[in-house]
Design an enzyme around this catalytic site. Structure first.
Site, PDB file in Angstrom:
ATOM      1  N   TYR A 112       0.850  -1.200   0.000  1.00 35.26           N
ATOM      2  CA  TYR A 112       0.000   0.000   0.000  1.00 35.26           C
ATOM      3  C   TYR A 112       0.883   1.246   0.000  1.00 35.26           C
ATOM      4  CZ  TYR A 112      -3.409   3.480   1.181  1.00 35.26           C
ATOM      5  OH  TYR A 112      -4.175   4.607   1.154  1.00 35.26           O
ATOM      6  N   TYR A 120      -2.857   4.657   9.032  1.00 38.43           N
ATOM      7  CA  TYR A 120      -2.337   3.361   8.580  1.00 38.43           C
ATOM      8  C   TYR A 120      -1.318   2.810   9.591  1.00 38.43           C
ATOM      9  CZ  TYR A 120      -1.713  -0.166   4.950  1.00 38.43           C
ATOM     10  OH  TYR A 120      -1.704  -1.340   4.242  1.00 38.43           O
TER      11      TYR A 120
HETATM   12  P1  NAI Z   1      -7.668 -10.091   4.343  1.00 42.15           P
HETATM   13  O1  NAI Z   1      -7.914  -9.816   5.779  1.00 42.15           O
HETATM   14  O2  NAI Z   1      -8.719 -10.775   3.583  1.00 42.15           O
HETATM   15  O3  NAI Z   1      -6.289 -10.865   4.138  1.00 42.15           O
HETATM   16  C1  NAI Z   1      -5.209 -10.817   5.046  1.00 42.15           C
HETATM   17  C2  NAI Z   1      -4.727 -12.237   5.204  1.00 42.15           C
HETATM   18  O4  NAI Z   1      -3.533 -12.346   5.987  1.00 42.15           O
HETATM   19  C3  NAI Z   1      -5.780 -13.124   5.910  1.00 42.15           C
HETATM   20  O5  NAI Z   1      -6.144 -14.199   5.077  1.00 42.15           O
HETATM   21  C4  NAI Z   1      -5.038 -13.608   7.120  1.00 42.15           C
HETATM   22  O6  NAI Z   1      -5.435 -14.890   7.564  1.00 42.15           O
HETATM   23  C5  NAI Z   1      -3.597 -13.597   6.614  1.00 42.15           C
HETATM   24  N1  NAI Z   1      -2.636 -13.758   7.702  1.00 42.15           N
HETATM   25  C6  NAI Z   1      -2.542 -13.009   8.835  1.00 42.15           C
HETATM   26  N2  NAI Z   1      -1.573 -13.511   9.634  1.00 42.15           N
HETATM   27  C7  NAI Z   1      -1.050 -14.591   8.986  1.00 42.15           C
HETATM   28  C8  NAI Z   1      -0.027 -15.529   9.291  1.00 42.15           C
HETATM   29  N3  NAI Z   1       0.677 -15.461  10.438  1.00 42.15           N
HETATM   30  N4  NAI Z   1       0.247 -16.522   8.402  1.00 42.15           N
HETATM   31  C9  NAI Z   1      -0.449 -16.613   7.246  1.00 42.15           C
HETATM   32  N5  NAI Z   1      -1.421 -15.750   6.900  1.00 42.15           N
HETATM   33  C10 NAI Z   1      -1.722 -14.751   7.757  1.00 42.15           C
HETATM   34  O7  NAI Z   1      -7.384  -8.644   3.691  1.00 42.15           O
HETATM   35  P2  NAI Z   1      -6.812  -8.183   2.272  1.00 42.15           P
HETATM   36  O8  NAI Z   1      -7.147  -6.753   2.162  1.00 42.15           O
HETATM   37  O9  NAI Z   1      -7.234  -9.114   1.214  1.00 42.15           O
HETATM   38  O10 NAI Z   1      -5.246  -8.254   2.498  1.00 42.15           O
HETATM   39  C11 NAI Z   1      -4.351  -8.872   1.617  1.00 42.15           C
HETATM   40  C12 NAI Z   1      -3.113  -8.030   1.402  1.00 42.15           C
HETATM   41  O11 NAI Z   1      -3.452  -6.837   0.696  1.00 42.15           O
HETATM   42  C13 NAI Z   1      -2.425  -7.579   2.694  1.00 42.15           C
HETATM   43  O12 NAI Z   1      -1.026  -7.616   2.503  1.00 42.15           O
HETATM   44  C14 NAI Z   1      -2.897  -6.145   2.801  1.00 42.15           C
HETATM   45  O13 NAI Z   1      -2.051  -5.360   3.602  1.00 42.15           O
HETATM   46  C15 NAI Z   1      -2.844  -5.746   1.336  1.00 42.15           C
HETATM   47  N6  NAI Z   1      -3.541  -4.514   1.000  1.00 42.15           N
HETATM   48  C16 NAI Z   1      -4.839  -4.321   1.388  1.00 42.15           C
HETATM   49  C17 NAI Z   1      -5.476  -3.140   1.125  1.00 42.15           C
HETATM   50  C18 NAI Z   1      -6.863  -2.905   1.614  1.00 42.15           C
HETATM   51  O14 NAI Z   1      -7.288  -1.748   1.681  1.00 42.15           O
HETATM   52  N7  NAI Z   1      -7.601  -3.950   1.948  1.00 42.15           N
HETATM   53  C19 NAI Z   1      -4.810  -2.045   0.354  1.00 42.15           C
HETATM   54  C20 NAI Z   1      -3.471  -2.375  -0.059  1.00 42.15           C
HETATM   55  C21 NAI Z   1      -2.862  -3.548   0.264  1.00 42.15           C
END
Ligand code: NAI
EC number: 1.3.1.9
Length: 268
Positions: free
Chosen positions: A149, A159
Site C-alpha cells: 500500500y 495506517y
Molecule cells: P484479508 O484480511 O482478507 O487478508 C489478510 C490475510 O492475511 C488473511 O487471510 C489472514 O489470515 C492472513 N494472515 C494473517 N496472519 C497470517 C499468518 N501469520 N500466516 C499466514 N497468513 C496470515 O485482507 P486483504 O485486504 O485481502 O489483504 C491482503 C493483502 O493486501 C495484505 O497484505 C494487505 O495489507 C494488502 N492490502 C490491502 C489493502 C486494503 O485496503 N484492503 C490495500 C493495499 C494492500
C-alpha cells in the site's frame, strides 16, 4: 477468459473470506486455467471459509503460519507433491498489525506488537522466498507477487505501523528479487493496491473516509479486489516476463494526483 495460466502451478496465501484479495485472485487463476494450493494460518482457516473456495477451485488447503519456516517448508514440499512439480506463481496476500487491532496510536506503540506485525506482514515474505529459493522450488520464468500500500512512500496517519511494514515488504521484494532473478530467472514484484473493503482493510481506523477520499481523488476510481486479481493474473502470465523488482501502483491513478476537482469542490 484467455487461458493465460494454462499449465501453471501456484501457491496462494491469504484467502480468508469472499472479500479477500487472495480469494478473488484464486477464482481468476482458476478461470485462467492455473492450478494451485491454498494456504492460510490455522486460526484464519477456522475463522474464515477457505474450504468453500477450495471446493469451488478444485484445490487443496495446507495450513501454514507464514512466520514459521517449518510450516513453510512443509507447505512447499506438499504443494510440489500435490501439483506434480515445481511452482510457477506465488501470491503473498498477508498483512496484520497488532497495534492497529488494539487501537494503539502510532506514537504509542507496544513494541512486542510492532515486532509481531512486521514479522507477519513483511519478514514472512522473506521467509516464503527463502524457503522456495533453498528448495529450488520455482520454475524458471516464475512470478512472485506480494501486496502493498502507498503508505510505504507517503503519510496516511491512521495506517499506523502498517506503513513501516509495507516499506519493509517492498524492500524485501527488491532485495530478494535480485537474487531470484539472477539465479533462478524468477521475477518478484509488489502490487500497491487502492484501499479495498476486506477484513484487513476495514480494520484500519477511519477506513470509510479513507476509501471515499481515494476514490474521489482517482481519475479511474479505486481499484477493486477484482481489478487487483486481474492485474495479478497478468503478472503470473508469460506476458510480463521481464517485469521485476517493481512496486506496481494499481490505484486508478491516485498516486500521481495532486488534487481532483471533486475534492476541491468540497472546500469551495
Ligand atoms: P484479508 O484480511 O482478507 O487478508 C489478510 C490475510 O492475511 C488473511 O487471510 C489472514 O489470515 C492472513 N494472515 C494473517 N496472519 C497470517 C499468518 N501469520 N500466516 C499466514 N497468513 C496470515 O485482507 P486483504 O485486504 O485481502 O489483504 C491482503 C493483502 O493486501 C495484505 O497484505 C494487505 O495489507 C494488502 N492490502 C490491502 C489493502 C486494503 O485496503 N484492503 C490495500 C493495499 C494492500
Amino acid at each position: 477468459m484467455y487461458n493465460l495460466l494454462k499449465g501453471k502451478k501456484g501457491i496462494i496465501f491469504g484467502a480468508l473470506d469472499e472479500s479477500s484479495i487472495a480469494w478473488k485472485t484464486a477464482e481468476r487463476v482458476h478461470e485462467e486455467g492455473g492450478v494451485f494450493v491454498l494456504t492460510n494460518a490455522p486460526a484464519s482457516i477456522r475463522l474464515g471459509n477457505i474450504t468453500a473456495l477450495a471446493e469451488k477451485t478444485n484445490s487443496q488447503v495446507i495450513p501454514a503460519d507464514a512466520t514459521s519456516v517449518a510450516d513453510l517448508e512443509n507447505l512447499v514440499e506438499q504443494a510440489m507433491v500435490i501439483l506434480g512439480g515445481k511452482i510457477d506463481f506465488v501470491l503473498h496476500s498477508i498483512g496484520m498489525s497488532v497495534n492497529v487491532r488494539k487501537g494503539n496510536h502510532y506514537t504509542n506503540q507496544n513494541y512486542e506488537f510492532t515486532e509481531k506485525g512486521w514479522n507477519v506482514s513483511a519478514v514472512s515474505f522473506h521467509k516464503v522466498m527463502q524457503v522456495l529459493y533453498k528448495k529450488d522450488a520455482m520454475n524458471e520464468w516464475g512470478s512472485i507477487v506480494a501486496l502493498s500500500y502507498m503508505a510505504a512512500q507517503r503519510v496516511f496517519p491512521d495506517y499506523n505501523d502498517m506503513a513501516d511494514n509495507k516499506a519493509f515488504l517492498e524492500s524485501i521484494a527488491r532485495s530478494f528479487g535480485y537474487f531470484f532473478g539472477r539465479d533462478k530467472k524468477v521475477r518478484v514484484n509488489t502490487i500497491s493496491q487502492s484501499p479495498t473493503e476486506t477484513r484487513a482493510g476495514t480494520g484500519v481506523k477511519g477506513f470509510g473516509g479513507f476509501i471515499a477520499f481515494a476514490d474521489k481523488m482517482s481519475p479511474l476510481g479505486n481499484a477493486t479486489a477484482e481489478d487487483c486479481a486481474n492485474y495479478a493474473i497478468t503478472l503470473f502470465s508469460d506476458l510480463t516476463k521481464k517485469v521485476t523488482l517493481q512496486n506496481l501502483l494499481h490505484d486508478g491513478g491516485f498516486s500521481n494526483m495532486g488534487v481532483s476537482q471533486e475534492v476541491m469542490e468540497m472546500f469551495e
